[in-house]
Design an enzyme around this catalytic site. Structure first.
Site, PDB file in Angstrom:
ATOM      1  N   TYR A 147       0.895  -1.241   0.000  1.00 15.45           N
ATOM      2  CA  TYR A 147       0.028   0.005   0.102  1.00 15.45           C
ATOM      3  C   TYR A 147       0.920   1.055  -0.062  1.00 15.45           C
ATOM      4  CZ  TYR A 147      -3.068   3.487   1.691  1.00 15.45           C
ATOM      5  OH  TYR A 147      -3.953   4.642   2.024  1.00 15.45           O
ATOM      6  N   GLU A 235      -3.547   7.563  -3.876  1.00 16.81           N
ATOM      7  CA  GLU A 235      -3.413   6.533  -3.112  1.00 16.81           C
ATOM      8  C   GLU A 235      -3.463   5.150  -4.276  1.00 16.81           C
ATOM      9  OE1 GLU A 235      -5.715   4.391   0.658  1.00 16.81           O
ATOM     10  OE2 GLU A 235      -7.087   5.129  -1.086  1.00 16.81           O
TER      11      GLU A 235
END
Length: 423
Positions: A147, A235
């Site tokens: 991530y 993101e």
């Protein structure tokens, strides 16, 4: 001590959009939505590694697919903003807006099943959303998911990078259960992401050897994009390692600063408004902040706070607002006309309440706009007007001299009572 995860509520999910139409927590601002293929194109422009893909607007775009897109397996995705595509159903009865296949002929057939059909998911209206674009991409073999996120955060008074080797899942769950797997790194906006910072992040994400160098380079490319496009959030989840030794950004959330629209015109011109309320799109053209609802009293107000108060008092007296409409502080007569045209386009509107407090706004301008609009559109529903502030006496005289059946109100309470009583 509680672990802090910076969050941004108004962000764009690649291929996913949560509806914002509601009667609470309304913010008078629109946010850019990009389709998945558009976001991937933007990432690619800044040398961020994404899946190879093509976009089909018509079935012929998939001719010679195997030559255009050399892939062992294809993923075919209907391009809409709403989530739940994979479990969606088309109006033809065909199931699924996301399919995997190794056969290029089948991939072409899947595109044919999706194009120019309406896809119905849990997040779409009952009749679905038209599919005008289908993306065919190479399927990515995923060895490991991580991530990575770059965003502006008020707590740090600037950009931060959040990273975790535990990708492909809800990052807030990771932060709650295993906070040691989260790294938060503030970035000096002038210095940017240095080689040392990028390598440190790649190492924390458990990339090894050549992959560490590739991951660090990808991080620097993402930072460059974040800066150049005036993003407030980029993101990547998941940020993956493949068996072929690649680092790929498979899915993303991208948020843009609407205040930078004037210098990001190319990006903002890509906005797909197919899924937007046409009234909201029209309002935006004239710098009006409009959100449609399901009530029966149309509202025209200046200022978000006053608009919310107006909506509340309408409900207090037993009716319901048909919309949120903030004309802003620099409104001109032409915008008042456009506002009335938008309000009256809603067949549920049985009365209109105008509530303006003229600080920056000149009440006389509003009054002239109201009179002009009523005459232009031949208003058929009751109109209640409460004006206060700059040039209010002149404004009231304009309304009185118009000869139109406009009900004046002494204050907001009086205006709401008259509006509710008129329907």
């Amino acid at each position: 001590m509680a672990f802090h995860i910076p969050t941004l509520r108004n962000v764009v999910r690649l291929g996913k959009c949560i509806p914002t139409k509601c009667s609470v927590n309304i913010q008078s601002v629109r946010h850019l939505n990009l389709l998945e293929y558009q976001s991937k194109t933007l990432l690619e422009k800044y040398n961020v590694t994404v899946q190879k893909f093509i976009v089909a607007d018509k079935i012929d775009d998939t001719n010679c697919l195997s030559a255009k897109l050399k892939a062992g397996e294809y993923v075919v995705k209907a391009q809409i903003l709403a989530g739940g595509r994979g479990l969606g159903v088309f109006d033809s009865g065909f199931k699924g807006g996301v399919h995997l296949t190794k056969d290029p002929v089948k991939a072409r057939n899947l595109v044919g099943e999706m194009l120019n059909r309406r896809l119905i998911t849990k997040q779409t209206p009952k009749d679905g959303i038209p599919v005008n674009h289908v993306m065919v991409a190479e399927s990515v073999d995923i060895l490991r998911e991580t991530y990575l996120c770059i965003l502006m955060d008020r707590e740090y008074n600037g950009p931060v990078i959040i990273a975790s080797p535990a990708g492909g899942m809800d990052i807030e769950d990771v932060a709650h259960k295993t906070p040691e797997l989260i790294k938060t790194l503030p970035v000096d906006i002038f210095e940017g992401v240095t080689d040392a910072m990028a390598n440190d992040l790649a190492e924390f994400l458990l990339f090894k050897g050549d992959l560490k160098k590739k991951a660090a380079q990808e991080i620097k490319h993402l930072w460059e994009m974040f800066l150049k496009v005036d993003a407030v959030q980029v993101e990547i989840n998941p940020f993956v390692e493949t068996p072929q030794g690649q680092v790929v950004s498979v899915d993303a959330k991208i948020g843009f600063d609407d205040n930078a629209k004037f210098r990001q015109q190319e990006i903002f011109s890509m906005e797909d408004t197919t899924e937007c309320d046409p009234r909201e799109v029209e309002a935006n053209k004239y710098n009006l902040n409009y959100i449609g609802m399901d009530g029966n009293i149309g509202c025209l107000v200046n200022g978000a706070g006053l608009a919310m108060a107006t909506m509340d008092i309408i409900q207090l007296y037993g009716a319901s607002p048909a919309n949120f409409l903030d004309v802003g502080g620099t409104v001109q007569e032409q915008q008042v006309l456009q506002a009335f045209q938008i309000l009256t386009s809603d067949k549920n509107v049985k009365a209109i309440l105008v509530n303006v407090f003229g600080g920056i706004v000149n009440c006389a301008t509003i009054a002239s706009g109201i009179v002009g609009a009523c005459k232009r559109i031949e208003l058929k529903v009751p109109l209640i007007v409460r004006l206060e502030g700059t040039n209010v006496d002149a404004a009231k005289q304009i309304l009185k001299d118009s000869g139109l059946p406009i009900q004046s109100a002494s204050d907001l309470d009086d205006a709401a009572k008259k509006a509710v009583a008129s329907i």
